[in-house]
Motif scaffolding. Structure first.
Motif, PDB file in Angstrom:
ATOM      1  N   GLN A 223      83.922  45.431  37.965  1.00  9.73           N
ATOM      2  CA  GLN A 223      85.752  45.142  39.187  1.00  9.73           C
ATOM      3  C   GLN A 223      86.115  45.753  39.765  1.00  9.73           C
ATOM      4  O   GLN A 223      87.112  45.517  41.025  1.00  9.73           O
ATOM      5  N   LEU A 224      86.303  47.065  38.619  1.00 10.16           N
ATOM      6  CA  LEU A 224      87.094  47.965  39.403  1.00 10.16           C
ATOM      7  C   LEU A 224      86.874  49.198  40.674  1.00 10.16           C
ATOM      8  O   LEU A 224      87.445  49.047  41.935  1.00 10.16           O
ATOM      9  N   GLY A 225      85.169  48.899  40.478  1.00  8.47           N
ATOM     10  CA  GLY A 225      84.873  49.581  41.439  1.00  8.47           C
ATOM     11  C   GLY A 225      84.522  48.253  43.161  1.00  8.47           C
ATOM     12  O   GLY A 225      85.045  49.610  44.172  1.00  8.47           O
ATOM     13  N   LEU A 226      84.760  47.120  42.731  1.00  9.02           N
ATOM     14  CA  LEU A 226      84.913  46.438  43.522  1.00  9.02           C
ATOM     15  C   LEU A 226      86.596  47.066  44.678  1.00  9.02           C
ATOM     16  O   LEU A 226      86.384  46.428  45.307  1.00  9.02           O
ATOM     17  N   ASN A 227      87.126  47.154  43.924  1.00 11.39           N
ATOM     18  CA  ASN A 227      88.366  47.215  44.342  1.00 11.39           C
ATOM     19  C   ASN A 227      89.163  48.617  44.241  1.00 11.39           C
ATOM     20  O   ASN A 227      89.910  49.204  44.809  1.00 11.39           O
ATOM     21  N   ASN A 228      87.963  49.381  44.232  1.00  9.81           N
ATOM     22  CA  ASN A 228      88.553  51.223  44.161  1.00  9.81           C
ATOM     23  C   ASN A 228      87.397  51.970  45.179  1.00  9.81           C
ATOM     24  O   ASN A 228      87.817  53.844  45.093  1.00  9.81           O
ATOM     25  N   TRP A 229      86.799  51.240  45.222  1.00  6.20           N
ATOM     26  CA  TRP A 229      85.465  52.053  46.116  1.00  6.20           C
ATOM     27  C   TRP A 229      86.216  52.342  47.222  1.00  6.20           C
ATOM     28  O   TRP A 229      85.898  53.760  47.670  1.00  6.20           O
ATOM     29  N   VAL A 356      79.251  37.690  34.834  1.00  5.26           N
ATOM     30  CA  VAL A 356      80.771  38.004  35.385  1.00  5.26           C
ATOM     31  C   VAL A 356      79.807  39.401  36.015  1.00  5.26           C
ATOM     32  O   VAL A 356      79.825  39.788  36.735  1.00  5.26           O
ATOM     33  N   ALA A 357      79.623  39.774  34.696  1.00  7.19           N
ATOM     34  CA  ALA A 357      78.724  41.261  34.892  1.00  7.19           C
ATOM     35  C   ALA A 357      77.578  41.235  36.586  1.00  7.19           C
ATOM     36  O   ALA A 357      77.547  42.409  37.476  1.00  7.19           O
ATOM     37  N   LYS A 358      76.393  40.591  36.003  1.00  4.39           N
ATOM     38  CA  LYS A 358      75.981  40.204  37.183  1.00  4.39           C
ATOM     39  C   LYS A 358      76.848  40.000  38.558  1.00  4.39           C
ATOM     40  O   LYS A 358      76.353  40.571  40.029  1.00  4.39           O
ATOM     41  N   SER A 359      77.293  39.474  38.705  1.00  8.49           N
ATOM     42  CA  SER A 359      78.392  38.775  40.035  1.00  8.49           C
ATOM     43  C   SER A 359      78.709  40.166  40.978  1.00  8.49           C
ATOM     44  O   SER A 359      79.220  40.787  41.814  1.00  8.49           O
ATOM     45  N   LEU A 360      79.730  40.810  39.643  1.00  6.94           N
ATOM     46  CA  LEU A 360      80.382  41.708  39.953  1.00  6.94           C
ATOM     47  C   LEU A 360      79.469  42.914  40.505  1.00  6.94           C
ATOM     48  O   LEU A 360      79.683  44.107  41.492  1.00  6.94           O
ATOM     49  N   LEU A 361      78.597  43.259  40.129  1.00  8.71           N
ATOM     50  CA  LEU A 361      77.622  44.368  40.327  1.00  8.71           C
ATOM     51  C   LEU A 361      76.893  43.857  41.529  1.00  8.71           C
ATOM     52  O   LEU A 361      77.095  44.808  42.461  1.00  8.71           O
ATOM     53  N   ARG A 362      76.821  42.665  41.432  1.00 10.13           N
ATOM     54  CA  ARG A 362      75.846  42.671  43.176  1.00 10.13           C
ATOM     55  C   ARG A 362      76.862  43.072  43.977  1.00 10.13           C
ATOM     56  O   ARG A 362      76.758  43.856  45.164  1.00 10.13           O
ATOM     57  N   TRP A 363      78.169  42.163  43.979  1.00 12.43           N
ATOM     58  CA  TRP A 363      79.636  43.039  44.810  1.00 12.43           C
ATOM     59  C   TRP A 363      79.592  43.714  45.256  1.00 12.43           C
ATOM     60  O   TRP A 363      80.620  44.477  46.072  1.00 12.43           O
ATOM     61  N   SER A 364      80.050  44.086  43.934  1.00 11.00           N
ATOM     62  CA  SER A 364      80.382  45.788  44.378  1.00 11.00           C
ATOM     63  C   SER A 364      79.467  46.525  44.506  1.00 11.00           C
ATOM     64  O   SER A 364      79.620  47.622  45.574  1.00 11.00           O
ATOM     65  N   LEU A 365      77.894  46.805  44.483  1.00  9.42           N
ATOM     66  CA  LEU A 365      77.345  47.306  44.824  1.00  9.42           C
ATOM     67  C   LEU A 365      77.432  46.784  47.145  1.00  9.42           C
ATOM     68  O   LEU A 365      76.801  48.057  47.945  1.00  9.42           O
ATOM     69  N   ILE A 366      77.496  45.977  47.104  1.00 10.60           N
ATOM     70  CA  ILE A 366      77.299  45.450  48.111  1.00 10.60           C
ATOM     71  C   ILE A 366      78.825  46.241  49.466  1.00 10.60           C
ATOM     72  O   ILE A 366      79.459  46.818  50.339  1.00 10.60           O
TER      73      ILE A 366
END
Length: 414
Positions: A223-229, A356-366
């Motif tokens: 989640q942090l990656g999604l917001n900080n990549w 939550v972990a799986k969905s966050l991982l998926r969208w973080s990779l995207i």
């Protein structure tokens, strides 16, 4: 309700002080130095959450459960193990990065290693202190040390010592950060129930706790990656100056989703208790109240940013006046967060941490892929559109899952 009111009063006060702190930092530092400061904090936050192994955030799940079941020995054992883990790991990693500041292969790497070594300890200790206080529903003790005392002392230090470089700013801020966290730890141990003592836990119990906490740390880190990549990759693929400009726009846009922080802080422990007691109607009512309130406040905040964007950006200095479109794109992403409410914390508290972990991982990779592709071509605007797209997709998926889960529990009760 008292927890929500405490959060609703204290968090905006803290945010206002933080906002002033970052305005001052943006004005006294160049955009490149301001970007470097935010880059260091983002990387250190990644490492701190990962190294915490999920134990801090899992506190808001285990402590309410143990309090409801009156299993005070396990509550004390969990606190003791979490604190021991946090102290040992944070100091070991700090020593490791400090050693890299002498043997790194270039000057920039050595400089960043030094800054990470002094930043990671206060962040890790704060995470454990904050979530432990939330587990006991000590909302004020969770908020005041880091969100009010820390930025206030940092502001005073900036003026008193006449700080003008990122090096001095980081040393000052981390010093007062550490003092504030120690104060928070004192509050925690003074207020915790006398029935709970710090017991040494069994190895088998430690393994069970880590088994549950790992998906949580995984979800938080991505989640942090999604917001900080975006910010981190701008620093790597573009320039620290662009990272600094982007950080200013992000700081303003985050005002819109402040209400999510309020409810994440206030209702996690409450929903955890309601779920443990199988009070599913109350659990859903708590979430609905949070979502409706956050939607109203989010729309109001977005309207204010839309109307007064030039005046708000002027606070940070003349050099940030040409990023209005960047600000509005990021503001739209934070509006999505407000409209969907505290979805992630609610899913975590009702046993859906793996989803939550799986969905966050998926969208973080995207997000990672999109940023890597768009930043070289569109710089800050590529990062902003990636944030908006991935935030909207993630929240839609998680909101649908939460509604399905609520329906499942309602049918099961019938």
């Amino acid at each position: 309700m008292r927890s929500i009111l405490s959060s609703a009063v204290l968090l905006p006060i803290g945010l206002a002080i933080f906002f002033i702190l970052y305005i001052v930092l943006a004005r006294i530092l160049s955009p490149s130095e301001y970007g470097k400061l935010n880059f260091i904090v983002s990387v250190s936050s990644f490492l701190s959450i990962l190294l915490g192994a999920g134990l801090p955030v899992a506190t808001t799940k285990f402590i309410p459960k143990y309090l409801v079941n009156k299993n005070y020995k396990l509550a004390g054992g969990y606190l003791a193990w979490g604190l021991t883990w946090t102290i040992c790991i944070s100091f070991l990693v700090s020593i490791f990065f400090y050693s890299l500041s002498f043997i790194g292969w270039n000057e920039s790497f050595r400089e960043y290693s030094l800054y990470i070594s002094i930043t990671i300890i206060p962040i890790m200790l704060w995470q454990w202190q904050r979530y432990s206080c939330l587990g006991f529903d000590f909302v004020a003790s969770a908020i005041v040390p880091r969100d009010i005392i820390y930025p206030l002392l940092a502001l005073l230090g900036l003026f008193f010592f006449n700080i003008t470089t990122v090096h001095d700013a980081l040393f000052l801020m981390n010093g007062v950060y550490l003092l504030s966290v120690f104060f928070g730890l004192v509050l925690l141990f003074r207020k915790k129930p006398k029935t709970i003592s710090l017991f040494k836990s069994d190895i088998s119990e430690n393994k069970d706790w880590h088994k549950t906490s790992f998906p949580m740390v995984f979800s938080i880190i991505v989640q942090l990656g999604l917001n900080n990549w975006d910010l981190i990759l701008l620093g790597i693929l573009s320039s620290m100056e662009n990272a600094g400009v982007y950080a200013v726009a992000t700081r303003v846009a985050m005002l819109i989703s402040l209400v999510i922080r309020v409810f994440d802080t206030a209702i996690s422990q409450k929903i955890g208790k309601q779920f443990a007691a199988k009070n599913f109607d109350a659990m859903r009512s708590t979430f609905n109240f949070a979502r409706k309130t956050s939607s109203i406040i989010g729309v109001l905040g977005f309207s204010i940013v839309f109307i007064f964007n030039k005046d708000i950006l002027l606070l940070f200095g003349e050099r940030y006046q040409n990023i209005i479109w960047l600000l509005m794109i990021l503001a739209s992403g934070h509006l999505v967060l407000s409209l969907t409410g505290p979805v992630i914390s609610t899913l975590n508290m009702i046993g859906e941490q793996n989803f939550v972990a799986k969905s966050l991982l998926r969208w973080s990779l995207i997000s990672l892929v999109m940023n890597t592709i768009t930043i070289p071509y569109f710089d800050i605007y590529g990062a902003a559109f990636s944030f908006l797209f991935c935030t909207a997709g993630l929240r839609a998926e998680q909101y649908i899952k939460l509604m399905h889960t609520f329906t499942k529990y309602a049918k099961g009760r019938e």
